[in-house]
Enzyme design. Structure first.
Site: not given
Ligand code: BV8
Length: 246
Positions: A192, A114, A147, A96, A98-99
């Site tokens: 993660g 992503h 463009c 997930q 983008v780094d």
């Molecule tokens: C889609 C790019 C079809 C950006 C990202 C309402 C309206 C619109 C959409 C939705 C909606 N409701 C639901 C949706 C679907 C939506 C979604 O899922 N929303 C969520 C918030 C409910 N999904 C989408 O929109 C996707 N497209 O579904 O299209 C559609 C279209 C319209 C409507 C419905 C469906 C597209 C999703 C992609 C979004 N883009 N990234 C950017 O990065 O700039 S997501 C972005 O946030 C990241 O890429 C990543 O995916 C996410 C963060 O999540 P994690 O990677 O899990 O990171 P996080 O910090 O949350 O967790 C880190 C974990 O690591 C923690 O648990 C922590 O404890 C742990 N950790 C920390 N340190 C360590 C560790 N573990 C191990 N070792 C360590 N050292």
């Protein structure tokens, strides 16, 4: 220390999130409390946010590009490369993030679900996404050179999948094929990730539906922890080398 149960016909599907890059110094989305560099995520990682204020969005992504200066993969990224080289086509890594750190570590059987922070694309013409490591100065929104040569003004955008944007169908089809081929031989490993963002968060269900077993390596138990057969809590940079050792 547990090791992932890998036999001669085990197929391993890995899903990583921001946590796998944390030990490299990349802030996670959750650590920032859903605010990236002080911005609400939907302001800076959605098409509406970009339409409303492209300068803010470019400032946000330029900050993240600049923040990658001197950042290198950690032991978790390297352990995943070693496992890929051991398993070949019985391995697939979906990130997930983008780094670009998995690619920098040498991962090849990789899907950057992503998008990629260090690539841009035009919002108008069909020029393919291109490498762009430029951290643009505040107030600068980059324009498409192709463009411009055709006398049109077109904004560039980061080659990133924003919230509300669809994921490349080809990626999802490739993952589906891998899971279907593996069937009961599948081991799914999430590393993660808070398991909140779809469709990535649904991969564990697809893996279990196919008859596979599911593993999680995470710093803490995330919301979807009960969907995993095995949970190893700890920093992935330290845990993965032991867990994946052959
Ligand atoms: C889609 C790019 C079809 C950006 C990202 C309402 C309206 C619109 C959409 C939705 C909606 N409701 C639901 C949706 C679907 C939506 C979604 O899922 N929303 C969520 C918030 C409910 N999904 C989408 O929109 C996707 N497209 O579904 O299209 C559609 C279209 C319209 C409507 C419905 C469906 C597209 C999703 C992609 C979004 N883009 N990234 C950017 O990065 O700039 S997501 C972005 O946030 C990241 O890429 C990543 O995916 C996410 C963060 O999540 P994690 O990677 O899990 O990171 P996080 O910090 O949350 O967790 C880190 C974990 O690591 C923690 O648990 C922590 O404890 C742990 N950790 C920390 N340190 C360590 C560790 N573990 C191990 N070792 C360590 N050292």
């Amino acid at each position: 220390m547990k090791t992932l149960p890998i036999t001669d016909d085990t197929h391993v599907l890995v899903l990583t999130g921001a946590g796998v890059s944390a030990e490299s110094g990349v802030p996670t989305f959750r650590d920032a409390g859903g605010l990236w560099e002080g911005h609400d995520v939907h302001e800076v990682a959605s098409p509406d946010g970009f339409a409303r204020d492209p300068l803010l969005v470019w400032r946000f992504y330029s900050q993240r590009r600049a923040g990658m200066e001197g950042i290198t993969p950690n032991g978790g990224h390297h352990a995943l490369v070693a496992l890929e080289r051991r398993l070949g086509d019985r391995f697939l890594l979906v990130t997930q993030n983008v780094d670009g750190l998995h690619r920098a570590a040498g991962s090849e059987r990789l899907i950057e679900l992503h998008g990629e922070l260090m690539r841009s694309r035009c919002t108008v013409c069909d020029r393919p996404p291109f490498e762009d490591r430029q951290a643009y100065k505040p107030g600068v929104a980059p324009m498409c050179g192709r463009c411009k040569a055709a006398g049109k003004d077109a904004l560039l955008r980061p080659h990133i999948v924003w919230f509300g944007e669809i994921i490349d169908r080809a990626y999802l089809a490739r993952i589906e094929r891998f899971v279907d081929t593996a069937g009961r031989r599948l081991v799914f490993l999430a590393v993660g990730t808070s398991g909140l963002v779809y469709p990535a968060a649904g991969l564990v269900d697809a893996a279990r539906h196919a008859g596979g077993t599911s593993w999680l390596v995470n710093a803490e138990a995330p919301a979807n922890v009960e969907r995993f057969d095995h949970v190893v809590l700890g920093p992935s940079g330290t845990v993965l080398p032991g867990l994946l050792a052959n």
